[in-house]
Design a protein around this motif. Sequence first.
Motif, PDB file in Angstrom:
ATOM      1  N   ARG A  12       7.352 -35.862  34.332  1.00  0.00           N
ATOM      2  CA  ARG A  12       7.845 -35.380  35.642  1.00  0.00           C
ATOM      3  C   ARG A  12       8.695 -34.135  35.413  1.00  0.00           C
ATOM      4  NH1 ARG A  12      11.591 -38.200  38.349  1.00  0.00           N
ATOM      5  NH2 ARG A  12      12.165 -39.769  36.807  1.00  0.00           N
ATOM      6  N   GLY A  13       8.935 -33.400  36.486  1.00  0.00           N
ATOM      7  CA  GLY A  13       9.924 -32.324  36.486  1.00  0.00           C
ATOM      8  C   GLY A  13       9.701 -31.279  35.399  1.00  0.00           C
ATOM      9  N   ILE A  14      10.765 -30.929  34.731  1.00  0.00           N
ATOM     10  CA  ILE A  14      10.710 -29.881  33.701  1.00  0.00           C
ATOM     11  C   ILE A  14       9.766 -30.304  32.573  1.00  0.00           C
ATOM     12  CG2 ILE A  14      12.088 -28.724  31.920  1.00  0.00           C
ATOM     13  CD1 ILE A  14      14.475 -28.842  33.903  1.00  0.00           C
ATOM     14  N   ALA A 174      18.178 -24.813  21.319  1.00  0.00           N
ATOM     15  CA  ALA A 174      18.434 -25.490  22.599  1.00  0.00           C
ATOM     16  C   ALA A 174      18.158 -24.527  23.736  1.00  0.00           C
ATOM     17  CB  ALA A 174      19.874 -25.975  22.657  1.00  0.00           C
ATOM     18  N   ILE A 175      17.834 -25.112  24.885  1.00  0.00           N
ATOM     19  CA  ILE A 175      17.734 -24.343  26.118  1.00  0.00           C
ATOM     20  C   ILE A 175      18.775 -24.916  27.060  1.00  0.00           C
ATOM     21  CG2 ILE A 175      16.255 -23.775  28.093  1.00  0.00           C
ATOM     22  CD1 ILE A 175      13.854 -24.120  26.242  1.00  0.00           C
ATOM     23  N   ASP A 210       9.872 -21.922  34.560  1.00  0.00           N
ATOM     24  CA  ASP A 210      10.798 -20.972  33.919  1.00  0.00           C
ATOM     25  C   ASP A 210      11.291 -21.550  32.580  1.00  0.00           C
ATOM     26  OD1 ASP A 210      10.786 -19.078  36.040  1.00  0.00           O
ATOM     27  OD2 ASP A 210      12.272 -20.249  37.150  1.00  0.00           O
ATOM     28  N   ILE A 211      11.479 -22.856  32.549  1.00  0.00           N
ATOM     29  CA  ILE A 211      11.961 -23.509  31.321  1.00  0.00           C
ATOM     30  C   ILE A 211      10.795 -23.673  30.343  1.00  0.00           C
ATOM     31  CG2 ILE A 211      13.236 -25.495  30.402  1.00  0.00           C
ATOM     32  CD1 ILE A 211      14.708 -23.808  32.651  1.00  0.00           C
ATOM     33  N   VAL A 233      18.883 -20.278  30.593  1.00  0.00           N
ATOM     34  CA  VAL A 233      17.818 -19.916  31.547  1.00  0.00           C
ATOM     35  C   VAL A 233      18.330 -20.359  32.910  1.00  0.00           C
ATOM     36  CG1 VAL A 233      15.362 -20.137  32.089  1.00  0.00           C
ATOM     37  CG2 VAL A 233      16.120 -20.382  29.720  1.00  0.00           C
ATOM     38  N   ASN A 234      19.134 -19.491  33.534  1.00  0.00           N
ATOM     39  CA  ASN A 234      19.911 -19.960  34.686  1.00  0.00           C
ATOM     40  C   ASN A 234      20.027 -18.951  35.828  1.00  0.00           C
ATOM     41  OD1 ASN A 234      21.914 -18.107  33.939  1.00  0.00           O
ATOM     42  ND2 ASN A 234      23.007 -19.592  32.696  1.00  0.00           N
TER      43      ASN A 234
END
Length: 240
Positions: A12-14, A174-175, A210-211, A233-234
Amino acid sequence: MSRVALVTGGTRGIGEAICTALHDAGYKVIANYCGNDEAAQAFTKKTSIPSLKFDVSDHEATQEAINHIESDYGPIDILVNNAGITRDGTMHRMDFEQWNAVIQTNLGSCFNTSRCVIEGMRSRGFGRIVNVGSINGQAGQYGQVNYAAAKSGIHGFTKALAQEGAGKGITVNAIAPGYVDTEMVRAVPEEVLQKIIARIPVGRLGKPEDIARTVLFLVDDNAAFITGSTLSVNGGQHMY
Ligand code: NDP
């Protein structure tokens, strides 16, 4: 040769976007999840990426599952520690269960998974580990001492393991995503969300893609000189 990638919380999600991006780029991807069978089945049906249920906060269950994955698909060269939860509350209201669940799921999981794959990566002389931290691990966040501590811990974990892996062909990065449009963020009340968006210079929430794009970049064989980094990434929300 197509490298094997394990993405925790990948259904799910990212995580879903990360799995899809890796799959489209030709990696052999396995997605992990923990409770939502329906979402996992829909994900596998849509993408044909296998999904495997285990709780990454459980050391033994993770070890057993990773042994299983490696015997079925081959050695894991790419590990993306993405699974995460929130159990928000201010300190004076937070109970031990909220604290412990977030620490074990978001940070303990990085030990559990990495411990299982690191020896193989060392012996093969190649590995890519990407840990998903958070803007709130960098800057802190009201009502999230548990989450901020776990995510901040991920950033320290990344730098320490990067030093250990550097001479063995293993990169560890890390992100730190900002606010990304997933179910986790949809749980935030609308008026709070609008205030958050107003503080993002790019003027929108992040998209899971984007991630995913950042993960794809970091796991590339040619990204061998990037290690111990935290990529923010913000949308410009927090620069440091
Ligand atoms: P979602 O809530 O959309 O998805 C979380 C995923 O993690 C699900 O697949 C879930 O499985 C899985 N998961 C949760 N607990 C466990 C567990 N114990 N074992 C295995 N899998 C588990 O989250 P997001 O996509 O929004 O977040 C992904 C990561 O990005 C998290 O680490 C989060 O902290 C981080 N992040 C997110 C931000 C955002 O704005 N969304 C911002 C900054 C960081 P299941 O489907 O079975 O529940």
